[in-house]
Motif scaffolding. Structure first.
Motif, PDB file in Angstrom:
ATOM      1  N   GLY A  46       0.778  -1.302  -0.022  1.00  0.00           N
ATOM      2  CA  GLY A  46       0.008   0.012   0.201  1.00  0.00           C
ATOM      3  C   GLY A  46       0.793   1.202  -0.067  1.00  0.00           C
ATOM      4  N   SER A  76       0.443   5.579  -0.122  1.00  0.00           N
ATOM      5  CA  SER A  76      -0.830   6.467  -0.089  1.00  0.00           C
ATOM      6  C   SER A  76      -0.771   7.217  -1.126  1.00  0.00           C
ATOM      7  N   ARG A 130      -5.408   1.816 -11.532  1.00  0.00           N
ATOM      8  CA  ARG A 130      -4.910   1.802 -10.357  1.00  0.00           C
ATOM      9  C   ARG A 130      -6.034   1.066  -9.563  1.00  0.00           C
ATOM     10  N   THR A 178      -6.829   0.662  -5.050  1.00  0.00           N
ATOM     11  CA  THR A 178      -6.659   0.692  -3.692  1.00  0.00           C
ATOM     12  C   THR A 178      -7.695  -0.356  -2.738  1.00  0.00           C
ATOM     13  N   ASP A 179      -7.332  -0.207  -1.460  1.00  0.00           N
ATOM     14  CA  ASP A 179      -7.896  -1.115  -0.650  1.00  0.00           C
ATOM     15  C   ASP A 179      -9.445  -0.097  -0.167  1.00  0.00           C
ATOM     16  N   THR A 182      -7.286   5.266  -0.299  1.00  0.00           N
ATOM     17  CA  THR A 182      -5.989   5.994  -0.125  1.00  0.00           C
ATOM     18  C   THR A 182      -4.960   5.087  -0.481  1.00  0.00           C
ATOM     19  N   ASN A 183      -4.838   3.727  -0.045  1.00  0.00           N
ATOM     20  CA  ASN A 183      -3.676   3.091  -0.074  1.00  0.00           C
ATOM     21  C   ASN A 183      -3.481   2.242  -1.406  1.00  0.00           C
ATOM     22  N   GLU A 184      -2.701   2.621  -2.165  1.00  0.00           N
ATOM     23  CA  GLU A 184      -2.207   2.079  -3.646  1.00  0.00           C
ATOM     24  C   GLU A 184      -1.938   0.712  -3.475  1.00  0.00           C
TER      25      GLU A 184
END
Length: 217
Positions: free
Chosen positions: A18, A20, A75, A77-78, A82-84
């Motif tokens: 992850g 940000s 992309r 995220t979770d 915000t967590n890539e």
């Protein structure tokens, strides 16, 4: 026989993936829930687990034409948005289904989900899509079997060398058919890289063999 192989040495339950990031300027987003993760006896939380996401125009609101370029702006995220997350594209088909392996920080139960984003111009292809980062958690080698000489998706580079096999349909994108006694697949030295390994394979038999050990030598 049609086969897809994932070859790994367990899952190491350490640090989370992850990075940000802010995707509020991406034009499109879609959530994917892993409703199939419901093993007998209850789910065990898996950390940094590569889970399959299938993109298709059968999904309401999804169109390949909304991407800028081919897929450089894709992309994930979770659930926090915000967590890539790391991902690897196994196959991309703008006329059908595309298969993407996403490294989920915590796969907990049937309510675990991730977000996909796309529709942002000028984005480079992330390095993690090709450097093996998606398969970082103890995997020695991963062969999706989409090509006759299957390529290793990890950073170790244990590409295979095959003989007599042919491309065939599979559960996730492509697979390989081994329909003759001379068909074989050399695992590129991965089997000799350690003394203790676990081998996982998806196999469809036309007839059940006398022993599965013929596949592990």
């Amino acid at each position: 026989k049609k086969i897809s192989i994932i070859f790994y040495l367990g899952i190491v339950l350490t640090g989370l993936t992850g990075h940000s990031a802010d995707f509020t300027s991406w034009a499109h987003m879609m959530g994917f829930r892993f409703a199939g993760y419901n093993p007998p006896g209850g789910a065990t939380t898996l950390t940094n687990f590569p889970a399959l996401v299938v993109l298709s125009t059968n999904l309401p609101g999804f169109r390949y034409t909304d991407f800028n370029g081919i897929n450089a702006d894709l992309r994930f995220t979770d659930s926090t948005l915000t967590n890539e997350l790391n991902y690897q594209i196994e196959s991309w088909d703008t006329n059908g289904s595309s298969y993407v392996w996403v490294q989920v920080p915590r796969l907990v139960n049937t309510n675990t989900f991730v977000w996909a984003f796309w529709g942002k111009s000028g984005q480079p292809v992330p390095a993690y899509t090709t450097n093996g980062a998606t398969w970082s958690e103890g995997y020695i080698a991963v062969w999706h079997m989409s090509e006759t000489n299957a390529l290793d998706s990890t950073s170790h580079g244990y590409n295979s060398v095959s003989s007599g096999n042919t491309n065939a349909p599979g559960l996730a994108a492509g697979a390989q058919g081994f329909n003759s006694t001379n068909a074989s697949l050399s695992l590129g030295g991965a089997a000799s890289s350690t003394n203790a390994v676990t081998l996982e394979a998806w196999v469809k038999h036309t007839t059940v063999p006398a022993t599965i050990q013929n596949y592990v030598r």
